[in-house]
Structure formats: structure tokens, C-alpha cells
Enzyme design. Sequence first.
Site, mmCIF file in Angstrom:
data_model
loop_
_atom_site.group_PDB
_atom_site.id
_atom_site.type_symbol
_atom_site.label_atom_id
_atom_site.label_comp_id
_atom_site.label_asym_id
_atom_site.label_seq_id
_atom_site.Cartn_x
_atom_site.Cartn_y
_atom_site.Cartn_z
ATOM 1 N N LEU A 1 -80.940 -87.468 20.594
ATOM 2 C CA LEU A 1 -82.221 -88.000 21.043
ATOM 3 C C LEU A 1 -82.581 -89.177 20.144
ATOM 4 O O LEU A 1 -82.239 -89.195 18.952
ATOM 5 C CB LEU A 1 -83.331 -86.937 20.964
ATOM 6 C CG LEU A 1 -83.228 -85.735 21.910
ATOM 7 C CD1 LEU A 1 -84.364 -84.755 21.639
ATOM 8 C CD2 LEU A 1 -83.262 -86.181 23.364
ATOM 9 N N ASP A 2 -83.290 -90.161 20.707
ATOM 10 C CA ASP A 2 -83.751 -91.294 19.901
ATOM 11 C C ASP A 2 -84.631 -90.803 18.754
ATOM 12 O O ASP A 2 -85.265 -89.729 18.851
ATOM 13 C CB ASP A 2 -84.569 -92.266 20.750
ATOM 14 C CG ASP A 2 -83.739 -92.958 21.811
ATOM 15 O OD1 ASP A 2 -82.500 -92.953 21.676
ATOM 16 O OD2 ASP A 2 -84.327 -93.495 22.761
ATOM 17 N N LEU A 3 -84.702 -91.607 17.716
ATOM 18 C CA LEU A 3 -85.578 -91.306 16.575
ATOM 19 C C LEU A 3 -86.997 -90.982 17.027
ATOM 20 O O LEU A 3 -87.617 -90.023 16.556
ATOM 21 C CB LEU A 3 -85.589 -92.518 15.628
ATOM 22 C CG LEU A 3 -86.652 -92.505 14.527
ATOM 23 C CD1 LEU A 3 -86.237 -91.561 13.410
ATOM 24 C CD2 LEU A 3 -86.882 -93.914 13.990
#
Length: 583
Positions: free
Chosen positions: A430-432
Amino acid sequence: MDPLVTLLEPAPRADELPGAFPSPFDAVGPHALARRAAESLQATLREGFIAPGIASDVLQGPDGGKMFGVLVVRQPDGTLGVLRAFSAMLAGRWDVPGFVPPVFDREARARVEPVADATVKSLLARAEAWSTSEELRRLREGDDARQSREATEREAMRLRHEARRRQRHERRAAILAMPLRTDPLSEEPHSTQATRAEALRPEALSETERAQALHALDQESRGDKAEKRRWDAAQEEARHLLAPARAKAERRVRALDRLRRIVSRGFMKQFHDTYAITNARGETRPLRSLYGGAEPPSGAGDCAGAKLLAHAFAHGLQPVALAEFWWGTPPASGGRIQGAFYPACRDKCGPLLPFMLEGLEVSAPRVFVPPPAPTPELSIVFEDAWLVVIDKPCGLLSVPGRDASLLDSVLTRLRARYPNATGPLLAHRLDLDTSGLLVAALDSRTHASLQCQFLHRDVDKRYVALIDGPVHGDAGTITLPMRVDLDDRPRQIVDPIHGKPAVTDWEVLHRAASHTRVAFHPRTGRTHQLRVHAAHPQGLGAPIVGDPLYGHAGLRLHLHAETLSFVHPATGQRVSFTRAAPF
């Protein structure tokens, strides 16, 4: 006082001024002073006014919006003011009241531009006339009809020959299965009455009859092959009549287009030669000399930042802080939102602005460093001997970054928690800025099984997002191919030619006055897919709330992986996990 300078009021305090000129490539955002000046220009644009005779709605049409820039400058008397600029042309004009002029030498450009415009337009007209000519249309239609007819006949012949081949196979098998008999015309002194009766059975064949029957089948096969050869020869003759004429005509189209590109490049070099770039030291160099021997990209020298600095240096103004923002309809590739600030572009301004700033004290560009993760421990949703499901908080990386300050991540914490685990652990990322459910495997076999499910899209994922604006329609599917923006990593852009397929199903969950709650079901897993598909005009047309890359930064990105469902690699049972969005 320069008539293009607008006084910055109220005058800033000394502690509000930057110690050095902030880098135009700063990824974190413009200095507060430049942001304040930009917001003043944005307020004017929002009122619908750009300049006398030019309304800001020209930026909302199909041609899209534009980058604007402001430069806070110190005047010779010590007062602070603001210069304004736009990239390239605005409403078909280089000069707009209240905005700085272009960088090029007007007299030199006036000598090149009319000839260039007339020549390129003439070449375009020739190419258009030939590409739409009756002769080319007739050649294309004739050859297309020939190809269609050839394909139809080829398929019909293939089916006919295939059916006859099957029939011959069946007949050959039947012949070979029939018993042999003695030729009844021959005398065999030792034959018995029984053997004579066997030889006279109608389903029996003599050696001669079997050989004749098999030979007849072989002749039929040779006949089909001969028919195919004759047909191929006839098609080759037809191709020789039509295809070369069409190819020659289309080569002419390509040659005209190639000639136009060559001529355009030649004129572009002449245009670039009308730009003389001056830096803060007063040194001047030709634009083309700043790109290391490569030809500058189209539009080099016309960006708002370059215009602003050139005007400041030419009029004895000291640059203090710069900001550039987008206003109007996003470009076709996406990646720009009205009112959002962006660093200087790398392809056009990367070689140009560092030279222009020589002689000024310039701060190093700030890079993004994530804040400390909100929780020191992982939030475990489920774990057993084979896998673990985590609820990742916003602000925690999935895997470590390259920089030493980016070591903390879900993967780092998993390795500390499960020191005996084998394999890559994380099955996806998942993105930051995205929170929500992640699954990790504790052994290589489980990891391979999960990866296979992700690869074949057997994993069901549901994301919930808060969209910054209204969404038209109640549900739909977004299919916008994407790739990384090579000049502005890690930003992703829509590219129908070079982009990879990206597909997202969506549905509206709730509508409010200014926000829309949406569920996303991604069918593919491209980087920033949901964020780009939300913000792009051909997607939902509005960014996710708090998106610093494709919208407007906020306290957090309002995107959460709410549901995750897959087949457990060890038990074979489908398992589902849900964690409600924390917003």
C-alpha cells in the site's frame, strides 16, 4: 519602480523571509511568502479575471489550463513586491498586461516566426491533402477489400480442406481395417471351399484393390495441395496489382510527415537561438548551450519560473521566493489540479534554472521525509502459522526506502516480529499515505500461492475514499492506462499509448455538500492507480481528499483498504477481513 511589480502587502516581517532563495525544485512546496503571493493571484483568477479582455474561463475549455508563477522580489529601494507569469502563451498571446514578457529576442523571433509558420502550415496542408486524396482512398479501399476477400476465401478453403482431410482419414482407417482376400481369378490348388467363401466376402479387399483405394486417397490429398498452390499464386498476383501501389502512396504520406518534422526541428533550432539566458551574476549564454549538446525540449525557456527570473535579472530585482501552480482544466495526461503547487519541471527547467540562479544563495531542495509512524506496533488483524493480516496506518511505508531515514516500514517490523519467517513476506503493498489491510506470508510456499492469486486477480480488494468534490453517476468502471512521469517521479500520468492497462470499478456510497464517499474495486494494481483514476478528468474528475500529489495536501490521504478476501493457501478456504476506514 517596475510597473509589473505589485507591492506585497502587508509587508512581511524579517522572520517571514527565507534565509536563502528556496530551490524551485523543492518537492515539499513553495515558501510561505511565495505561497501567500500565489494565493493572491489565485483569488483574482477565481473571480474570473486575468487581464483586460481575457477572462479566466479560457483556461476551462478543451485546450486545458496552464501553469502560473509568482516571484517575490526585493526592489532597489528594499521594498518587496511580486511578479506574475504564465507558461508559454495565454489566449494565443505572448504579452498580457500585468504579466512578465517572454524571454526570447523579439526582433530575432519576428524574422523566423512568419517563415516558420508559413512553411510548416504549407507542409501540413500538403500532407493533409494527400492523406485525404481520392487516389489514396481508392487504393486503401481496394487493398482492404482484397485483404478481406483473401481472408474469407482462405478460411473457407481451410475449413473445406480440413473436412475432406477428416473424411480421408476415416476412409483410410476403414480400408486398412478391411480383411484381405485372395484374388478370385487366380487358381490356388490347395484352397478349400471355406477360403474361397472368405475371399468372396464383399467387405474384403485384395492387395491390388487396397493399394488402388489408398492411392486414390493420396491423389485427393495432392489435389487439395495443388488447389492451395494455385490459390496462393492467384492471391500473390492480386497483391502485386494493389499492395505496392498502396504502399507507395502511404510512403508518400510518411515522407511528407517526416519532412515536416525535419523542417520543424530546423525552425525550432532557430527559435531556440533567439533565447539568451542571463543568470544572477549577469552572465549570458545561449539557451541551447545549457542542455549538454542535446536539443532543448519544446517550450524550453517559456516556463513561468524562467520568465520570472529573466525579468527580475533584467530589471535589477532580487529574487526572494518562487511558486508555480496550475489553474484550469487538467492536461490530458492528468497529474495537475487547479490551485495545486508544483516544483519546476525537470525536462525543461532542470538544466536551465540552476544556471539562472548562479550568483544567488539557493537552498538545497527539500525532499519528502515521512513523519514518525503513528503507532510503534503493528495492528494485527489475523495471524496463524502461515500468514498474517495487518491494518497498516497512514504514514507507514510498506517496504523500506533507499534513504537511511526511510527504514521503518511494515516489512521491517514484520521481520522483527517473525524472525523465523522465510521468503519476501509481503504479498502486496500500500502507498505510504494509504491505510488499510495488508497480507504477508510467513513462508515461501504461502507467499507464492498468495502472489499467484494476486497475479490472476483472485483476490478481492475494496477501498473506501473520500473524494474532494461531487462525482457524476452512481457507479462505473474507469479504464485509463498509466505510466510513471519520467520527469516528475513518483507521479503517475495517463498515457493511452505507452501506459499499462489500469482498470477500476467504483460506486458512490454517500454524498455530502463538498465530498463524496466512494468504494473502489481495483482490477489491476498499478502504482497510485486509485489516486490517478479519481483525479483525472476522464475518471471521477476530483482528487481524493488530502492527496498531496494529485490534489491538495491535507492532514492525511483519505484512502483506506477496507476489505481483503482470498483463498487461504493452507486450508483452501476463502477468508475475508474488514477494517472500517478511520475517517
